[in-house]
Write an enzyme that holds these catalytic residues in place. Sequence first.
Site, mmCIF file in Angstrom:
data_model
loop_
_atom_site.group_PDB
_atom_site.id
_atom_site.type_symbol
_atom_site.label_atom_id
_atom_site.label_comp_id
_atom_site.label_asym_id
_atom_site.label_seq_id
_atom_site.Cartn_x
_atom_site.Cartn_y
_atom_site.Cartn_z
ATOM 1 N N ASP A 14 -8.796 -50.226 -3.339
ATOM 2 C CA ASP A 14 -9.842 -49.716 -2.474
ATOM 3 C C ASP A 14 -10.487 -48.556 -3.232
ATOM 4 O O ASP A 14 -9.892 -47.998 -4.154
ATOM 5 C CB ASP A 14 -9.217 -49.239 -1.159
ATOM 6 C CG ASP A 14 -10.222 -48.577 -0.237
ATOM 7 O OD1 ASP A 14 -11.346 -49.097 -0.101
ATOM 8 O OD2 ASP A 14 -9.881 -47.530 0.342
ATOM 9 N N ASP A 16 -12.769 -45.539 -1.704
ATOM 10 C CA ASP A 16 -12.713 -44.248 -1.013
ATOM 11 C C ASP A 16 -11.302 -43.979 -0.501
ATOM 12 O O ASP A 16 -10.744 -44.773 0.242
ATOM 13 C CB ASP A 16 -13.712 -44.221 0.144
ATOM 14 C CG ASP A 16 -15.151 -44.408 -0.332
ATOM 15 O OD1 ASP A 16 -15.445 -44.062 -1.490
ATOM 16 O OD2 ASP A 16 -15.976 -44.901 0.465
ATOM 17 N N TYR A 26 -18.442 -40.389 5.737
ATOM 18 C CA TYR A 26 -18.885 -41.310 4.693
ATOM 19 C C TYR A 26 -19.245 -40.555 3.401
ATOM 20 O O TYR A 26 -19.655 -39.399 3.435
ATOM 21 C CB TYR A 26 -20.082 -42.178 5.138
ATOM 22 C CG TYR A 26 -19.733 -43.070 6.294
ATOM 23 C CD1 TYR A 26 -19.317 -44.376 6.090
ATOM 24 C CD2 TYR A 26 -19.796 -42.587 7.601
ATOM 25 C CE1 TYR A 26 -18.974 -45.196 7.156
ATOM 26 C CE2 TYR A 26 -19.449 -43.396 8.678
ATOM 27 C CZ TYR A 26 -19.033 -44.696 8.447
ATOM 28 O OH TYR A 26 -18.688 -45.493 9.489
ATOM 29 N N ASN A 58 -15.330 -51.535 1.386
ATOM 30 C CA ASN A 58 -16.285 -51.623 2.493
ATOM 31 C C ASN A 58 -17.262 -50.468 2.346
ATOM 32 O O ASN A 58 -16.838 -49.322 2.161
ATOM 33 C CB ASN A 58 -15.575 -51.500 3.841
ATOM 34 C CG ASN A 58 -14.831 -52.755 4.244
ATOM 35 O OD1 ASN A 58 -15.064 -53.839 3.719
ATOM 36 N ND2 ASN A 58 -13.931 -52.606 5.203
ATOM 37 N N CYS A 96 -18.834 -54.509 0.261
ATOM 38 C CA CYS A 96 -19.363 -55.185 1.433
ATOM 39 C C CYS A 96 -20.174 -54.188 2.246
ATOM 40 O O CYS A 96 -19.627 -53.202 2.737
ATOM 41 C CB CYS A 96 -18.233 -55.771 2.283
ATOM 42 S SG CYS A 96 -18.878 -56.602 3.744
ATOM 43 N N ARG A 107 -15.998 -58.343 4.683
ATOM 44 C CA ARG A 107 -15.609 -57.031 5.200
ATOM 45 C C ARG A 107 -14.115 -56.995 5.475
ATOM 46 O O ARG A 107 -13.593 -57.793 6.245
ATOM 47 C CB ARG A 107 -16.383 -56.679 6.475
ATOM 48 C CG ARG A 107 -16.001 -55.279 6.964
ATOM 49 C CD ARG A 107 -16.909 -54.755 8.050
ATOM 50 N NE ARG A 107 -16.330 -53.545 8.603
ATOM 51 C CZ ARG A 107 -16.422 -52.327 8.060
ATOM 52 N NH1 ARG A 107 -17.108 -52.162 6.956
ATOM 53 N NH2 ARG A 107 -15.824 -51.289 8.617
#
Length: 189
Positions: A14, A16, A26, A58, A96, A107
């Site tokens: 992943d 973040d 975000y 994502n 995504c 997602r």
Amino acid sequence: MTIKEPANKLIILDRDGVINLDSDNYIKTPDEWIPIESSLRAIAKLNNADYKIGIATNQSGIARGYFDLITLTLMHKKMEMALAEVGAHINALKYCPDHPDNAGPNRKPNPGMANKLISLFEVLPEETWFVGDSQSDIECAINANCKPALVLTGKGERTLKKGNLPDNLPVFKNLMEFVDHLLADHNIN
């Protein structure tokens, strides 16, 4: 006599919370993309051990209107440059942009991105680690038949406290600890 090339080895990460600091608001600009320095060095170790590195991330901030594709590209360029400074690189990146209310097959926790990376590198999913900091990362790994691992950076601590995780899920302080265990072959299952 034919010499068979060794099979590719892939680690899916992943973004973040695993490679860079995360934010509940975000990551919306290149300035907000701040690397976790030990993660950059961990990726370099994986590169040196002949692992391919794929990212599955994502990025619903696009669908939410927080940033656009150009800004996302600039964030990823910053990541590439930060990795290059420590002699590291990513082999493939899938993102995504779907909003969670209109989620398609890519997602997370859906396995679309992971499946694309597995296919791209022609690896067996059951031999592929997927390292993340959220429930959706762990579920994506399971949905793609990968081996999940949780790191406590990013949202990892919250994810662990919420529970509802698989029994015997390997949990690591950060990506470097995962990599050190993997390369030392401490038999993480």
